[in-house]
Design a protein around this motif. Structure first.
Motif, mmCIF file in Angstrom:
data_model
loop_
_atom_site.group_PDB
_atom_site.id
_atom_site.type_symbol
_atom_site.label_atom_id
_atom_site.label_comp_id
_atom_site.label_asym_id
_atom_site.label_seq_id
_atom_site.Cartn_x
_atom_site.Cartn_y
_atom_site.Cartn_z
ATOM 1 N N PHE A 1 0.592 -1.239 -0.089
ATOM 2 C CA PHE A 1 -0.077 0.039 -0.005
ATOM 3 C C PHE A 1 0.617 1.324 -0.008
ATOM 4 O O PHE A 1 0.294 2.126 -0.346
ATOM 5 N N ASP A 2 1.985 1.260 0.708
ATOM 6 C CA ASP A 2 2.943 2.319 0.620
ATOM 7 C C ASP A 2 2.343 3.290 1.504
ATOM 8 O O ASP A 2 2.636 4.831 1.368
ATOM 9 N N GLN B 1 -1.022 -5.596 9.156
ATOM 10 C CA GLN B 1 -2.283 -5.698 9.247
ATOM 11 C C GLN B 1 -2.948 -4.254 9.709
ATOM 12 O O GLN B 1 -3.875 -3.897 9.356
ATOM 13 N N GLU B 2 -2.031 -3.673 10.393
ATOM 14 C CA GLU B 2 -2.538 -2.126 10.642
ATOM 15 C C GLU B 2 -2.795 -1.265 9.686
ATOM 16 O O GLU B 2 -3.844 -0.547 9.499
ATOM 17 N N ILE C 1 -3.574 -2.420 6.694
ATOM 18 C CA ILE C 1 -4.974 -3.068 5.987
ATOM 19 C C ILE C 1 -6.275 -2.567 6.703
ATOM 20 O O ILE C 1 -7.258 -2.200 5.956
ATOM 21 N N ASP C 2 -6.017 -2.473 7.891
ATOM 22 C CA ASP C 2 -7.013 -1.786 8.591
ATOM 23 C C ASP C 2 -7.317 -0.522 8.364
ATOM 24 O O ASP C 2 -8.622 0.025 8.242
ATOM 25 N N LEU C 3 -6.211 0.403 8.169
ATOM 26 C CA LEU C 3 -6.389 1.512 7.826
ATOM 27 C C LEU C 3 -7.024 1.768 6.446
ATOM 28 O O LEU C 3 -7.879 2.758 6.318
ATOM 29 N N MET C 4 -6.694 1.184 5.528
ATOM 30 C CA MET C 4 -7.283 1.109 4.245
ATOM 31 C C MET C 4 -8.842 0.856 4.428
ATOM 32 O O MET C 4 -9.783 1.524 3.689
ATOM 33 N N GLU C 5 -9.211 -0.058 5.144
ATOM 34 C CA GLU C 5 -10.616 -0.165 5.185
ATOM 35 C C GLU C 5 -11.141 0.993 5.978
ATOM 36 O O GLU C 5 -12.712 1.067 5.713
ATOM 37 N N LYS C 6 -10.682 1.567 6.846
ATOM 38 C CA LYS C 6 -11.340 2.427 7.709
ATOM 39 C C LYS C 6 -11.499 3.869 6.839
ATOM 40 O O LYS C 6 -12.397 4.540 7.282
ATOM 41 N N LEU C 7 -10.593 3.954 6.007
ATOM 42 C CA LEU C 7 -10.796 5.176 5.179
ATOM 43 C C LEU C 7 -11.440 4.828 3.930
ATOM 44 O O LEU C 7 -11.654 5.977 3.162
#
Length: 385
Positions: A151-152, A192-193, A195-201
């Motif tokens: 994700f970079d 994983q953090e 991946i979670d941020l991508m989902e949150k945004l």
């Protein structure tokens, strides 16, 4: 246009062009040479290199050039194109990386203002940040698609690198990013953090395996993009030269060229970049792959069709589906067969006018809606409005 920040292509390349087939691309491209600077009147696509790698996490002081890429590209034959293409040479590295960023931003801004699509062949992918900043005064909100294994996002509180530039894009003013999509990510390269941020945004991310299974899933994503950035580390090692090898898993040559063509055929894509190029002694595979990616992007550009203006009912079919109390409105272009789904009203603070926004989708999304399933792209887009 100011060419002082650009180095012309080498005399050796000019000589090789003169010996090439008269119908090859090298004979048809407008070139920036030591003898002449090109006029950009009528030019649709401008290619240039950026040799900056100082903000790469792997930087060890190495330098590189793009002669082999140009040699491969010039040797190809154009399709049935009516597009004028220019090669502007390479942006000179500044005294600092920030100086290089500034030069990249200013050049891309000038090209965008003149309705010319910049195509960047670069070193480290953090140059995407400089590309993004070129839109500050050109377009208020843009979508970025990153073809990459990761994700970079990184830690935006730390200095920018090629693995953290998206964090800077998200958090630094002015805020111009509407949507970010990672295409072909591989889970084991991402925390994983993140991946979670991508989902949150409510950003979009597509696993490599899913895109491998059906490459056509990439087309609607790229149809909605303004800026497309490609990390060559997303290509599997069997497809590239020794120094370019990174992972046994990734896109193959056919898939990355299909993605490049989808980017080119999108009416919205206005800049395209290929990064993380690492030349080596046996460079033929990597340089030819980049050349073919460029070829397919230009081929796609030449196949662009204005099929997203739905004012005349003779140009489209409209379908309405009721799903979970939501009225989903789909449009199908009768020119190309491509599909869109309508998103809710967008309000603009400086006007009383409201309008619907259209989100690119696939026929499969319509079929899923009939079965009672809300398309995930539509759901995430609505959450960001």
């Amino acid at each position: 246009m100011d060419f002082n920040t650009l180095s012309p292509i080498s005399d050796r390349l000019v000589e090789s062009i003169e010996l090439s087939h008269f119908q090859s691309l090298g004979r048809k491209i407008i070139l920036h040479t030591k003898q002449s600077t090109p006029s950009l009147d009528g030019v649709s696509i401008a290619i240039f290199g950026v040799l900056e790698t100082r903000n790469s996490v792997d930087h060890i002081g190495q330098s590189f050039e793009l002669s082999e890429v140009r040699k491969s590209f010039y040797s190809l034959f154009p399709g049935n194109w009516n597009t004028s293409i220019a090669d502007l040479g390479d942006i000179k590295n500044g005294a600092s990386v920030e100086d290089t960023y500034f030069a990249v931003t200013e050049l891309i801004k000038t090209l965008l203002e003149n309705k010319i699509i910049p195509v960047v062949i670069g070193g480290s992918q953090d140059l995407t940040y400089a590309n993004y900043r070129a839109y500050d005064t050109v377009k208020p909100m843009i979508n970025i698609v990153n073809v990459d294994k990761s994700f970079d996002l990184g830690d935006s509180s730390k200095p920018i690198t090629n693995s953290s530039y998206i964090g800077k894009v998200i958090l630094e003013k002015p805020y111009n990013l509407f949507n970010y999509t990672a295409l072909g990510y591989q889970t084991y390269f991402n925390a994983q953090e993140e991946i979670d941020l991508m989902e949150k945004l409510y950003f979009e991310y597509y696993r490599l395996g899913d895109v491998n299974k059906n490459i056509k899933t990439a087309e609607p994503v790229l149809r909605d993009a303004d800026l497309v950035t490609v990390d060559l580390k997303s290509v599997k090692s069997s497809e590239v030269s020794i120094k370019q090898k990174y992972s046994p898993n990734g896109f193959d040559g056919k898939e990355i060229c299909a993605i490049s063509r989808y980017a080119g055929i999108s009416n919205r894509v206005s800049s395209f970049g290929i990064y993380e190029y690492n030349p080596s002694a046996d460079d033929e595979s990597s340089s030819m792959l980049i050349s073919q990616m460029l070829w397919y992007f230009i081929e796609g550009f030449n196949c662009r069709v204005q099929d997203d203006n739905f004012e005349s009912t003779k140009d489209f079919n409209k379908y309405t589906v009721l799903v979970e109390g939501q009225e989903l409105v789909f449009f199908k272009s009768l020119k190309t067969g491509r599909w869109w789904i309508q998103t809710p009203f967008l309000s603009f603070s400086n006007t009383k006018n409201k309008k619907y926004s259209l989100l690119a989708c696939m026929h499969e999304d319509y079929e899923q809606a009939i079965k009672g399933n809300i398309p995930e792209r539509w759901y995430k887009a609505c959450k960001k409005l």
